[in-house]
Write a protein that holds these residues in place. Structure first.
Motif, mmCIF file in Angstrom:
data_model
loop_
_atom_site.group_PDB
_atom_site.id
_atom_site.type_symbol
_atom_site.label_atom_id
_atom_site.label_comp_id
_atom_site.label_asym_id
_atom_site.label_seq_id
_atom_site.Cartn_x
_atom_site.Cartn_y
_atom_site.Cartn_z
ATOM 1 N N ALA A 149 -9.506 68.233 39.061
ATOM 2 C CA ALA A 149 -8.713 69.431 38.822
ATOM 3 C C ALA A 149 -8.466 70.169 40.138
ATOM 4 O O ALA A 149 -9.211 70.007 41.107
ATOM 5 N N LYS A 150 -7.420 70.985 40.151
ATOM 6 C CA LYS A 150 -7.010 71.604 41.401
ATOM 7 C C LYS A 150 -8.061 72.558 41.962
ATOM 8 O O LYS A 150 -8.134 72.781 43.177
ATOM 9 N N ASP A 151 -8.922 73.147 41.120
ATOM 10 C CA ASP A 151 -9.954 74.057 41.617
ATOM 11 C C ASP A 151 -11.331 73.393 41.690
ATOM 12 O O ASP A 151 -12.356 74.076 41.768
ATOM 13 N N ASP A 152 -11.361 72.051 41.655
ATOM 14 C CA ASP A 152 -12.617 71.306 41.813
ATOM 15 C C ASP A 152 -12.837 70.932 43.280
ATOM 16 O O ASP A 152 -11.867 70.675 44.018
ATOM 17 N N TYR A 153 -14.115 70.838 43.668
ATOM 18 C CA TYR A 153 -14.481 70.428 45.020
ATOM 19 C C TYR A 153 -15.647 69.445 44.926
ATOM 20 O O TYR A 153 -16.440 69.484 43.974
ATOM 21 N N VAL A 154 -15.769 68.561 45.937
ATOM 22 C CA VAL A 154 -16.829 67.560 45.915
ATOM 23 C C VAL A 154 -17.568 67.540 47.250
ATOM 24 O O VAL A 154 -17.053 68.004 48.269
ATOM 25 N N ARG A 155 -18.776 66.977 47.197
ATOM 26 C CA ARG A 155 -19.583 66.798 48.404
ATOM 27 C C ARG A 155 -20.542 65.643 48.160
ATOM 28 O O ARG A 155 -20.927 65.362 47.026
ATOM 29 N N LEU A 156 -20.954 64.952 49.235
ATOM 30 C CA LEU A 156 -21.886 63.837 49.133
ATOM 31 C C LEU A 156 -23.317 64.316 49.325
ATOM 32 O O LEU A 156 -23.589 65.208 50.140
ATOM 33 N N PHE A 157 -24.237 63.665 48.595
ATOM 34 C CA PHE A 157 -25.660 63.948 48.723
ATOM 35 C C PHE A 157 -26.451 62.646 48.573
ATOM 36 O O PHE A 157 -25.944 61.662 48.032
ATOM 37 N N PHE A 158 -27.702 62.660 49.048
ATOM 38 C CA PHE A 158 -28.625 61.570 48.729
ATOM 39 C C PHE A 158 -29.006 61.659 47.254
ATOM 40 O O PHE A 158 -29.220 62.751 46.724
ATOM 41 N N THR A 159 -29.122 60.510 46.597
ATOM 42 C CA THR A 159 -29.622 60.510 45.227
ATOM 43 C C THR A 159 -31.109 60.839 45.184
ATOM 44 O O THR A 159 -31.603 61.436 44.225
ATOM 45 N N ASP A 160 -31.839 60.431 46.220
ATOM 46 C CA ASP A 160 -33.277 60.680 46.325
ATOM 47 C C ASP A 160 -33.551 61.080 47.773
ATOM 48 O O ASP A 160 -33.660 60.225 48.644
ATOM 49 N N GLY A 161 -33.648 62.385 48.016
ATOM 50 C CA GLY A 161 -33.801 62.868 49.383
ATOM 51 C C GLY A 161 -35.020 62.333 50.122
ATOM 52 O O GLY A 161 -34.894 61.826 51.238
ATOM 53 N N PRO A 162 -36.229 62.406 49.532
ATOM 54 C CA PRO A 162 -37.406 61.901 50.238
ATOM 55 C C PRO A 162 -37.326 60.405 50.555
ATOM 56 O O PRO A 162 -37.740 59.972 51.632
ATOM 57 N N LYS A 163 -36.803 59.610 49.634
ATOM 58 C CA LYS A 163 -36.747 58.165 49.844
ATOM 59 C C LYS A 163 -35.724 57.789 50.903
ATOM 60 O O LYS A 163 -36.037 57.115 51.887
ATOM 61 N N TYR A 164 -34.479 58.207 50.718
ATOM 62 C CA TYR A 164 -33.423 57.776 51.622
ATOM 63 C C TYR A 164 -33.324 58.647 52.871
ATOM 64 O O TYR A 164 -32.830 58.200 53.904
ATOM 65 N N GLY A 165 -33.824 59.877 52.781
ATOM 66 C CA GLY A 165 -33.836 60.745 53.962
ATOM 67 C C GLY A 165 -34.771 60.253 55.041
ATOM 68 O O GLY A 165 -34.654 60.657 56.193
ATOM 69 N N ALA A 166 -35.725 59.372 54.696
ATOM 70 C CA ALA A 166 -36.609 58.798 55.705
ATOM 71 C C ALA A 166 -35.915 57.745 56.561
ATOM 72 O O ALA A 166 -36.369 57.440 57.665
ATOM 73 N N ALA A 167 -34.801 57.206 56.067
ATOM 74 C CA ALA A 167 -34.118 56.138 56.783
ATOM 75 C C ALA A 167 -32.749 56.552 57.311
ATOM 76 O O ALA A 167 -32.222 55.917 58.231
#
Length: 215
Positions: free
Chosen positions: A191-209
């Motif tokens: 929709a025109k007033d929607d916005y998106v952003r990316l995130f890790f699904t599991d911060g502790p797991k994937y944030g280590a790499a």
């Protein structure tokens, strides 16, 4: 190599610690009095989804290390390079008539994980729409230094503003892994007033790499 589960009388590795200085890591632990040698296992953890469950366990490279070598070097030293994480496990070695037997501990005291450096994941998000259209296209580009499994990332859609975290909107998965280099995602209609952003699904797991960076 044969393994056996530790019983109440088995000698065990205690107080395993890890110290990292640039690309050099040093392992130290308390040796049981009756043990003269151990095997040190190095396993480069797979971030591409090759997880094992139940009684199965991935096995890395094993190296015999004696107490005399440990004393001479004041620990066990290894070099870590590349991206991701490395799991070190120290096994007590018991010599039997048909060869060495490694004691598998269930308490985890003989295992540590070292970070081998984080790979950058850069993402950019653009929106494309016409003046009188009620919907718009979201154009996402993901550029990575190393392979990234699709399970590591998700995008979140929120009405009226950019999502602040993974819980701040509706979560959507990606359908394919990300190859090193530039990855352009198929356009997504919102929709025109929607916005998106990316995130890790599991911060502790994937944030280590990985490091997730917005361009």
């Amino acid at each position: 190599m044969r393994f056996t589960d530790a019983d109440p009388s088995a000698p065990l590795i205690r107080r395993l610690t890890l110290a990292v200085d640039e690309s050099q890591c040093t392992l130290r632990w308390l040796w049981p009095e009756s043990v003269e040698a151990v095997y040190v296992e190095r396993l480069e953890l797979d971030m591409m989804g090759d997880d094992r469950t139940g009684e199965q366990a991935a096995q890395g490279k094993l190296k015999l290390y004696t107490k005399e070598e440990y004393k001479a070097s004041n620990g066990y030293m290894d070099r870590i390079t590349g991206f991701g994480a490395i799991r070190y496990t120290v096994y007590v070695c018991q010599m039997e008539e048909d060869g060495p037997v490694l004691v598998r501990q269930r308490d985890g005291d003989n295992t540590v994980v070292a970070s081998a450096g984080k790979a950058d994941i850069r993402f950019s998000i653009r929106y494309k729409s016409g003046f009188f259209q009620k919907r718009k296209s979201v154009l996402m580009t993901v550029t990575t230094e190393a392979p990234v499994p699709k399970e590591a990332l998700c995008y979140v859609r929120k009405q009226g503003g950019v999502p602040l975290n993974k819980e701040d909107g509706t979560v959507y998965p990606f359908v394919s892994d990300f190859a090193p280099g530039r990855n352009e995602m198929p356009p997504v209609e919102v929709a025109k007033d929607d916005y998106v952003r990316l995130f890790f699904t599991d911060g502790p797991k994937y944030g280590a790499a990985y490091r997730l960076i917005s361009d």
